[in-house]
Design a protein around this motif. Structure first.
Motif, mmCIF file in Angstrom:
data_model
loop_
_atom_site.group_PDB
_atom_site.id
_atom_site.type_symbol
_atom_site.label_atom_id
_atom_site.label_comp_id
_atom_site.label_asym_id
_atom_site.label_seq_id
_atom_site.Cartn_x
_atom_site.Cartn_y
_atom_site.Cartn_z
ATOM 1 N N LEU A 54 19.413 -7.550 -32.820
ATOM 2 C CA LEU A 54 19.486 -8.139 -32.611
ATOM 3 C C LEU A 54 18.918 -9.057 -33.064
ATOM 4 O O LEU A 54 17.486 -9.525 -32.204
ATOM 5 C CB LEU A 54 20.632 -8.633 -31.622
ATOM 6 N N ILE A 55 18.437 -10.009 -34.398
ATOM 7 C CA ILE A 55 17.658 -11.249 -34.773
ATOM 8 C C ILE A 55 17.591 -12.107 -33.740
ATOM 9 O O ILE A 55 18.700 -12.591 -33.925
ATOM 10 C CB ILE A 55 17.033 -11.131 -35.934
ATOM 11 N N LEU A 56 16.889 -12.939 -32.812
ATOM 12 C CA LEU A 56 16.695 -14.176 -32.498
ATOM 13 C C LEU A 56 16.054 -15.162 -32.853
ATOM 14 O O LEU A 56 16.550 -16.214 -33.003
ATOM 15 C CB LEU A 56 16.213 -13.611 -30.766
ATOM 16 N N ALA A 57 15.303 -15.496 -34.077
ATOM 17 C CA ALA A 57 14.489 -15.772 -34.577
ATOM 18 C C ALA A 57 13.182 -15.332 -35.742
ATOM 19 O O ALA A 57 13.014 -14.617 -35.315
ATOM 20 C CB ALA A 57 13.561 -16.652 -33.706
ATOM 21 N N ILE A 58 13.235 -15.892 -36.582
ATOM 22 C CA ILE A 58 12.279 -16.039 -37.253
ATOM 23 C C ILE A 58 11.577 -16.774 -37.129
ATOM 24 O O ILE A 58 12.124 -18.347 -37.862
ATOM 25 C CB ILE A 58 12.730 -15.536 -39.028
ATOM 26 N N PRO A 159 14.736 -19.212 -45.381
ATOM 27 C CA PRO A 159 14.338 -17.851 -45.316
ATOM 28 C C PRO A 159 14.123 -17.060 -44.789
ATOM 29 O O PRO A 159 12.618 -15.644 -44.308
ATOM 30 C CB PRO A 159 12.653 -18.762 -44.702
ATOM 31 N N LEU A 160 15.516 -16.630 -45.110
ATOM 32 C CA LEU A 160 16.251 -15.464 -44.876
ATOM 33 C C LEU A 160 16.715 -14.078 -45.849
ATOM 34 O O LEU A 160 17.527 -15.348 -46.744
ATOM 35 C CB LEU A 160 16.979 -15.868 -43.481
ATOM 36 N N THR A 161 16.765 -13.230 -45.403
ATOM 37 C CA THR A 161 17.460 -12.845 -46.130
ATOM 38 C C THR A 161 18.502 -12.066 -45.751
ATOM 39 O O THR A 161 19.439 -12.369 -44.756
ATOM 40 C CB THR A 161 16.862 -10.672 -46.521
ATOM 41 N N ARG A 162 20.116 -11.935 -46.584
ATOM 42 C CA ARG A 162 21.220 -11.376 -45.948
ATOM 43 C C ARG A 162 21.489 -10.888 -44.949
ATOM 44 O O ARG A 162 22.195 -11.340 -44.149
ATOM 45 C CB ARG A 162 22.628 -10.967 -47.304
ATOM 46 N N GLN A 163 20.460 -9.480 -45.056
ATOM 47 C CA GLN A 163 20.193 -8.855 -43.697
ATOM 48 C C GLN A 163 19.526 -9.719 -41.763
ATOM 49 O O GLN A 163 20.273 -9.071 -41.158
ATOM 50 C CB GLN A 163 20.128 -8.092 -44.038
ATOM 51 N N ARG A 172 28.453 -9.061 -40.018
ATOM 52 C CA ARG A 172 28.538 -8.065 -41.118
ATOM 53 C C ARG A 172 27.915 -8.317 -42.717
ATOM 54 O O ARG A 172 27.852 -9.449 -42.840
ATOM 55 C CB ARG A 172 30.230 -6.831 -40.972
ATOM 56 N N VAL A 173 27.045 -7.893 -43.036
ATOM 57 C CA VAL A 173 25.774 -8.383 -44.524
ATOM 58 C C VAL A 173 27.388 -8.510 -45.293
ATOM 59 O O VAL A 173 27.197 -9.738 -46.368
ATOM 60 C CB VAL A 173 25.462 -6.938 -45.190
ATOM 61 N N GLU A 174 28.145 -7.958 -45.425
ATOM 62 C CA GLU A 174 28.729 -8.593 -46.344
ATOM 63 C C GLU A 174 30.338 -9.555 -46.155
ATOM 64 O O GLU A 174 30.494 -10.279 -46.918
ATOM 65 C CB GLU A 174 30.515 -7.074 -46.064
ATOM 66 N N THR A 175 30.229 -9.556 -44.797
ATOM 67 C CA THR A 175 31.079 -11.102 -44.289
ATOM 68 C C THR A 175 29.968 -12.051 -44.811
ATOM 69 O O THR A 175 29.974 -13.363 -44.893
ATOM 70 C CB THR A 175 31.411 -11.139 -43.165
ATOM 71 N N VAL A 176 28.456 -12.067 -45.125
ATOM 72 C CA VAL A 176 27.218 -13.219 -44.677
ATOM 73 C C VAL A 176 27.133 -13.243 -46.381
ATOM 74 O O VAL A 176 27.111 -14.816 -46.667
ATOM 75 C CB VAL A 176 26.510 -12.709 -44.192
ATOM 76 N N ILE A 177 27.296 -12.589 -46.750
ATOM 77 C CA ILE A 177 27.530 -12.486 -48.728
ATOM 78 C C ILE A 177 28.924 -13.139 -48.772
ATOM 79 O O ILE A 177 28.509 -13.661 -49.736
ATOM 80 C CB ILE A 177 27.901 -11.400 -49.229
#
Length: 198
Positions: A54-58, A159-163, A172-177
């Motif tokens: 779980l990424i909280l921040a970049i 500045p973020l990838t779909r992942q 899910r990545v598919e949902t984001v795309i």
């Protein structure tokens, strides 16, 4: 928030260079330094009991890293991991407080920045509790764009990838795309060379 490097160095700060995947600190470490990013990007993450990230921040240039934990006697609840070659200035905790005591305007700036971060964390929590994927993704994009002065449409490259968007929103990545494509169709974002412009 950006504290001038000269001021930090005057109070005994040092500059460290990091490579991708280097760890600045781990969960359960005690905060001992004020960190400010000179260049590069750092993610704050946590792994749940199933091992899912779980990424909280970049965080990027000019931002500080978990500075709010310097004010309480608690361990880090996150890891700070370097995403790309980065330079970070670090100031020992004791020196940080001395600098704040001797520079009232810096103390006010830190309080303002902490308040802004807390405000946006509340917004992110609210957005991530939504069942609507668009609300979650737009919340993340709004948060990142909020640090930039140009708020016009399509002026900000996410500045973020779909992942990474998936890891931040719990989708899910598919949902984001699929959701990003839908946002583009409704002229909320533009996609150029795989980058999301918001």
């Amino acid at each position: 928030m950006l504290i001038k490097e000269e001021l930090l160095l005057a109070y005994g700060a040092e500059i460290d260079s990091f490579d991708p995947n280097d760890i600045i600190f781990n969960e359960a470490d005690k905060p001992r330094y004020y960190y400010q990013i000179i260049s590069g990007r750092i993610k704050l993450n946590h792994y749940n009991e199933a091992g899912k990230e779980l990424i909280l921040a970049i965080l990027h240039k000019g931002l500080s890293v978990c500075e709010l934990l310097l004010f309480i006697d608690k361990s880090y609840p996150v890891n700070a991991i370097v995403l790309e070659p980065s330079r970070v200035i670090k100031l020992p905790k004791k020196n940080f407080f001395q600098m704040m005591d001797e520079n009232q305007e810096i103390s006010r700036d830190v309080n303002k920045f902490l308040s802004e971060r807390l405000y946006y964390k509340f917004i992110m929590l609210e957005n991530n509790s939504s069942l609507n994927a668009e609300v979650r993704i737009k919340g993340v994009m709004d948060y990142h764009k909020s640090f930039y002065t140009d708020q016009s449409a399509f002026s900000f490259e996410i500045p973020l990838t779909r992942q990474q968007l998936a890891s931040i929103t719990g989708l899910r990545v598919e949902t984001v795309i699929r959701t990003i494509k839908n946002l583009e169709k409704h002229n909320v974002v533009k996609i150029r060379n795989g980058k999301i412009l918001y």
